[in-house]
Design an enzyme around this catalytic site. Structure first.
Site, mmCIF file in Angstrom:
data_model
loop_
_atom_site.group_PDB
_atom_site.id
_atom_site.type_symbol
_atom_site.label_atom_id
_atom_site.label_comp_id
_atom_site.label_asym_id
_atom_site.label_seq_id
_atom_site.Cartn_x
_atom_site.Cartn_y
_atom_site.Cartn_z
ATOM 1 N N GLY A 1 0.817 -1.217 0.000
ATOM 2 C CA GLY A 1 0.000 0.000 0.000
ATOM 3 C C GLY A 1 0.847 1.261 0.000
ATOM 4 N N CYS A 2 1.870 1.270 0.825
ATOM 5 C CA CYS A 2 2.742 2.447 0.931
ATOM 6 C C CYS A 2 3.531 2.652 -0.367
ATOM 7 C CB CYS A 2 3.671 2.314 2.131
ATOM 8 S SG CYS A 2 2.749 2.229 3.689
ATOM 9 N N THR A 3 3.897 1.570 -1.022
ATOM 10 C CA THR A 3 4.599 1.667 -2.304
ATOM 11 C C THR A 3 3.673 2.278 -3.352
ATOM 12 O OG1 THR A 3 6.012 -0.218 -1.790
ATOM 13 C CG2 THR A 3 5.745 0.336 -4.130
#
Length: 155
Positions: free
Chosen positions: A46-48
């Protein structure tokens, strides 16, 4: 539980190390609008996705007068790995003691898979040219967030 910020509040100033260990201060961005986004962990799906979305739209945001700073509790070494692996162009800063995350209301209790846990609350704070909070968005989704931000900011 940390207090959430609201439009009109003064954004807490900070100086944190970037992926190369160089200090980045919110004060250095006075006169420009700053999107400060808080995410749980580098090198996670998700953060990527979120960091890649910000990178893909960085030129559009910059042209509209916005700088982007991503804040996570990761150490600078991990941020450098994240930046290099994903070819990220956004400024990533490390807040391992979570002081800035807490001062922005982006660290505390949240629901994860139905359980209450303590951790990073995915949040985006937009700071105006004078250092005041223009928008405070909490519990944002990693996917589609940047597109929604562009729409909401009429960019």
């Amino acid at each position: 539980m940390s207090e959430r910020l609201a439009p009109g509040d003064t954004a807490p100033d900070f100086t944190l190390p970037d992926a190369d260990g160089n200090p980045v201060s919110l004060a250095d961005h006075r006169g420009r609008k700053v999107i400060v986004y808080f995410y749980p962990a580098a090198l996670t799906p998700g953060c990527t996705k979120q960091a890649c979305d910000f990178t893909d739209n960085l030129d559009v945001l910059a042209a509209a007068g916005y700088d982007v700073i991503g804040v996570s509790p990761d150490k600078p070494e991990k941020l450098a790995k994240f930046r290099d692996k994903e070819s990220l162009k956004v400024t990533l800063v490390a807040d391992p003691d979570k002081a800035v995350l807490t001062s922005y209301g982006a660290f505390g209790e949240k629901k994860l898979y139905g359980k209450t846990v303590t951790g990073v609350i995915r949040s985006t704070i937009i700071v105006d040219e004078s250092g005041k909070v223009a928008h405070a968005l909490y519990n944002v989704k990693a996917t589609g967030h940047v597109a929604k931000l562009l729409k909401d900011l009429s960019i």
